[in-house]
Design a protein around this motif. Sequence first.
Motif, PDB file in Angstrom:
ATOM      1  N   SER A 161       0.849  -1.188   0.000  1.00 48.42           N
ATOM      2  CA  SER A 161       0.000   0.000   0.000  1.00 48.42           C
ATOM      3  C   SER A 161       0.884   1.236   0.000  1.00 48.42           C
ATOM      4  O   SER A 161       1.884   1.296   0.722  1.00 48.42           O
ATOM      5  CB  SER A 161      -0.910   0.000   1.232  1.00 48.42           C
ATOM      6  N   GLY A 162       0.516   2.213  -0.780  1.00 45.95           N
ATOM      7  CA  GLY A 162       1.328   3.428  -0.874  1.00 45.95           C
ATOM      8  C   GLY A 162       2.449   3.259  -1.875  1.00 45.95           C
ATOM      9  O   GLY A 162       2.377   2.440  -2.788  1.00 45.95           O
ATOM     10  N   GLY A 163       3.509   4.065  -1.703  1.00 45.27           N
ATOM     11  CA  GLY A 163       4.612   4.018  -2.660  1.00 45.27           C
ATOM     12  C   GLY A 163       4.241   4.616  -4.001  1.00 45.27           C
ATOM     13  O   GLY A 163       4.766   4.218  -5.036  1.00 45.27           O
ATOM     14  N   TRP A 164       3.331   5.580  -3.983  1.00 44.13           N
ATOM     15  CA  TRP A 164       2.849   6.173  -5.228  1.00 44.13           C
ATOM     16  C   TRP A 164       3.755   7.268  -5.775  1.00 44.13           C
ATOM     17  O   TRP A 164       3.572   7.732  -6.893  1.00 44.13           O
ATOM     18  CB  TRP A 164       1.456   6.764  -5.018  1.00 44.13           C
ATOM     19  N   GLY A 165       4.710   7.718  -4.989  1.00 46.74           N
ATOM     20  CA  GLY A 165       5.578   8.796  -5.428  1.00 46.74           C
ATOM     21  C   GLY A 165       5.033  10.162  -5.035  1.00 46.74           C
ATOM     22  O   GLY A 165       3.888  10.287  -4.593  1.00 46.74           O
ATOM     23  N   PRO A 166       5.835  11.207  -5.179  1.00 44.41           N
ATOM     24  CA  PRO A 166       5.457  12.543  -4.691  1.00 44.41           C
ATOM     25  C   PRO A 166       4.290  13.176  -5.438  1.00 44.41           C
ATOM     26  O   PRO A 166       3.567  14.007  -4.881  1.00 44.41           O
ATOM     27  CB  PRO A 166       6.736  13.360  -4.872  1.00 44.41           C
ATOM     28  N   LEU A 167       4.073  12.813  -6.686  1.00 43.07           N
ATOM     29  CA  LEU A 167       2.991  13.436  -7.450  1.00 43.07           C
ATOM     30  C   LEU A 167       1.618  12.972  -6.966  1.00 43.07           C
ATOM     31  O   LEU A 167       0.682  13.768  -6.853  1.00 43.07           O
ATOM     32  CB  LEU A 167       3.151  13.105  -8.941  1.00 43.07           C
ATOM     33  N   LEU A 168       1.496  11.681  -6.635  1.00 45.02           N
ATOM     34  CA  LEU A 168       0.201  11.118  -6.279  1.00 45.02           C
ATOM     35  C   LEU A 168       0.059  10.758  -4.803  1.00 45.02           C
ATOM     36  O   LEU A 168      -1.056  10.622  -4.303  1.00 45.02           O
ATOM     37  CB  LEU A 168      -0.073   9.859  -7.121  1.00 45.02           C
ATOM     38  N   GLY A 169       1.176  10.560  -4.120  1.00 45.79           N
ATOM     39  CA  GLY A 169       1.072  10.076  -2.747  1.00 45.79           C
ATOM     40  C   GLY A 169       2.203  10.510  -1.854  1.00 45.79           C
ATOM     41  O   GLY A 169       2.464  11.687  -1.674  1.00 45.79           O
ATOM     42  N   ASP A 170       2.908   9.519  -1.279  1.00 48.74           N
ATOM     43  CA  ASP A 170       3.957   9.767  -0.278  1.00 48.74           C
ATOM     44  C   ASP A 170       3.392  10.459   0.958  1.00 48.74           C
ATOM     45  O   ASP A 170       4.068  11.252   1.621  1.00 48.74           O
ATOM     46  CB  ASP A 170       5.111  10.595  -0.861  1.00 48.74           C
ATOM     47  N   ASP A 171       2.127  10.144   1.282  1.00 53.92           N
ATOM     48  CA  ASP A 171       1.495  10.738   2.465  1.00 53.92           C
ATOM     49  C   ASP A 171       2.260  10.360   3.731  1.00 53.92           C
ATOM     50  O   ASP A 171       2.673   9.217   3.903  1.00 53.92           O
ATOM     51  CB  ASP A 171       0.052  10.260   2.592  1.00 53.92           C
ATOM     52  N   GLY A 172       2.436  11.329   4.622  1.00 53.58           N
ATOM     53  CA  GLY A 172       3.125  11.086   5.888  1.00 53.58           C
ATOM     54  C   GLY A 172       4.626  10.988   5.782  1.00 53.58           C
ATOM     55  O   GLY A 172       5.305  10.738   6.775  1.00 53.58           O
ATOM     56  N   SER A 173       5.163  11.195   4.608  1.00 55.21           N
ATOM     57  CA  SER A 173       6.602  11.055   4.376  1.00 55.21           C
ATOM     58  C   SER A 173       7.354  12.348   4.676  1.00 55.21           C
ATOM     59  O   SER A 173       6.757  13.384   4.985  1.00 55.21           O
ATOM     60  CB  SER A 173       6.846  10.681   2.913  1.00 55.21           C
ATOM     61  N   GLY A 174       8.685  12.267   4.550  1.00 48.90           N
ATOM     62  CA  GLY A 174       9.489  13.464   4.694  1.00 48.90           C
ATOM     63  C   GLY A 174       9.136  14.501   3.643  1.00 48.90           C
ATOM     64  O   GLY A 174       9.121  15.704   3.920  1.00 48.90           O
ATOM     65  N   PHE A 175       8.828  14.036   2.443  1.00 49.69           N
ATOM     66  CA  PHE A 175       8.426  14.957   1.381  1.00 49.69           C
ATOM     67  C   PHE A 175       7.113  15.647   1.743  1.00 49.69           C
ATOM     68  O   PHE A 175       6.976  16.868   1.590  1.00 49.69           O
ATOM     69  CB  PHE A 175       8.272  14.212   0.059  1.00 49.69           C
ATOM     70  N   ALA A 176       6.132  14.873   2.235  1.00 51.74           N
ATOM     71  CA  ALA A 176       4.839  15.448   2.589  1.00 51.74           C
ATOM     72  C   ALA A 176       4.968  16.447   3.737  1.00 51.74           C
ATOM     73  O   ALA A 176       4.327  17.507   3.734  1.00 51.74           O
ATOM     74  CB  ALA A 176       3.867  14.334   2.970  1.00 51.74           C
ATOM     75  N   ILE A 177       5.802  16.123   4.714  1.00 50.04           N
ATOM     76  CA  ILE A 177       6.017  17.028   5.849  1.00 50.04           C
ATOM     77  C   ILE A 177       6.716  18.304   5.390  1.00 50.04           C
ATOM     78  O   ILE A 177       6.337  19.417   5.768  1.00 50.04           O
ATOM     79  CB  ILE A 177       6.831  16.314   6.942  1.00 50.04           C
ATOM     80  N   GLY A 178       7.749  18.148   4.558  1.00 52.39           N
ATOM     81  CA  GLY A 178       8.450  19.312   4.031  1.00 52.39           C
ATOM     82  C   GLY A 178       7.552  20.172   3.156  1.00 52.39           C
ATOM     83  O   GLY A 178       7.619  21.412   3.197  1.00 52.39           O
ATOM     84  N   ARG A 179       6.707  19.514   2.361  1.00 54.64           N
ATOM     85  CA  ARG A 179       5.766  20.251   1.508  1.00 54.64           C
ATOM     86  C   ARG A 179       4.787  21.068   2.346  1.00 54.64           C
ATOM     87  O   ARG A 179       4.486  22.226   2.027  1.00 54.64           O
ATOM     88  CB  ARG A 179       5.011  19.268   0.619  1.00 54.64           C
ATOM     89  N   ALA A 180       4.300  20.465   3.440  1.00 58.57           N
ATOM     90  CA  ALA A 180       3.382  21.191   4.331  1.00 58.57           C
ATOM     91  C   ALA A 180       4.067  22.407   4.948  1.00 58.57           C
ATOM     92  O   ALA A 180       3.482  23.490   5.050  1.00 58.57           O
ATOM     93  CB  ALA A 180       2.872  20.255   5.423  1.00 58.57           C
ATOM     94  N   ALA A 181       5.319  22.239   5.364  1.00 56.08           N
ATOM     95  CA  ALA A 181       6.074  23.360   5.938  1.00 56.08           C
ATOM     96  C   ALA A 181       6.300  24.455   4.900  1.00 56.08           C
ATOM     97  O   ALA A 181       6.226  25.657   5.210  1.00 56.08           O
ATOM     98  CB  ALA A 181       7.411  22.862   6.479  1.00 56.08           C
TER      99      ALA A 181
END
Length: 334
Positions: A161-181
């Motif tokens: 489950s998951g592993g969709w990459g930054p365009l479609l997913g990566d929810d809860g990841s370092g990328f998602a956290i950095g994007r929110a910041a």
Amino acid sequence: MLTPENLASSLPLGDRFNGELVLAVDSGGTKTSCTLARIGADRQWTILGTGGSSAGNPRAVGLEASVKAICQSVKSATAEAGLDSFPCHRAVFAVAGTLHEPIRRDLCRRLTEMELAEECFVVPDLIPLVVGCGSSISIGLIAGTGSVAIGRDSSGNYAVSGGWGPLLGDDGSGFAIGRAALRVTLSSLESGKKNSGLVQQVCVALGARSSQEIKTMIAGTSDLRELVASLAPIVLSVANHADPLCVAITKRAAADLAEIIQSLQARMKIPPDGMNIALSGGVLQADSPVTHQLAKELSTRGFQAKLDRIDDPVLPILNMLAQPELPRRLEILP
């Protein structure tokens, strides 16, 4: 269908009198780590040497660079152990980017040709989290730059489950956290609001003073995913544990990761109590606020699971190798 490749090399069988020599290799998008160990008659392992090298994800760096990185890590580990001229018996290479079977087969064939071990197994880097955990029913969650989870049910089936990459997913990841910041920072700067501690820290980290400078930097970066993910440590730092903006981002990340786990649990019909959940990746460090919040989130959702933080991804691979037999076929549910 996911089948770990098992190709025997032309090496003669080694002397197993003093135990079986094994190689445990974890290779991802940032680095490759190798541990050479000896498995005794009691199926306990003893580490003899370690080595490391560059990224080895074949989808990211290419097959040739992947083989080179893995071989370099093995060479370093065997040299440290003083056994660089002695053939190893078995090797498990847990490599990111190898869910696609043709890639895995090609990589295993190349590694077998290098005669690193008598038996070579290439598996996706997710597999050891659930195979080497000692529990027949388990879920493994990785939250680093990206996010992905794997589950194993009582019948030995697997699902991802998951592993969709930054365009479609990566929810809860370092990328998602950095994007929110980054979104909070841009919104604050463009609205003229008083800059919070988080906004100021993001600006300092990027060397920017305005939203226009940040947008120019984003447009000119060659690796946007890494740039955005590099901001996650700011949110997760101890100094910001009480910052309202950081707390909100942390709670969102934990809820997203819990959703990935719950979705996998429901899909595989795994009981929510009594299962083992292995946590790995930079976002889920032992002292990370996301780790603590995830435990609360899972409890709220009715999970009574044992959470195991995996500090070294090589250790589950060693636990796999300590088993009398490695799984020959891995059934991945569609």
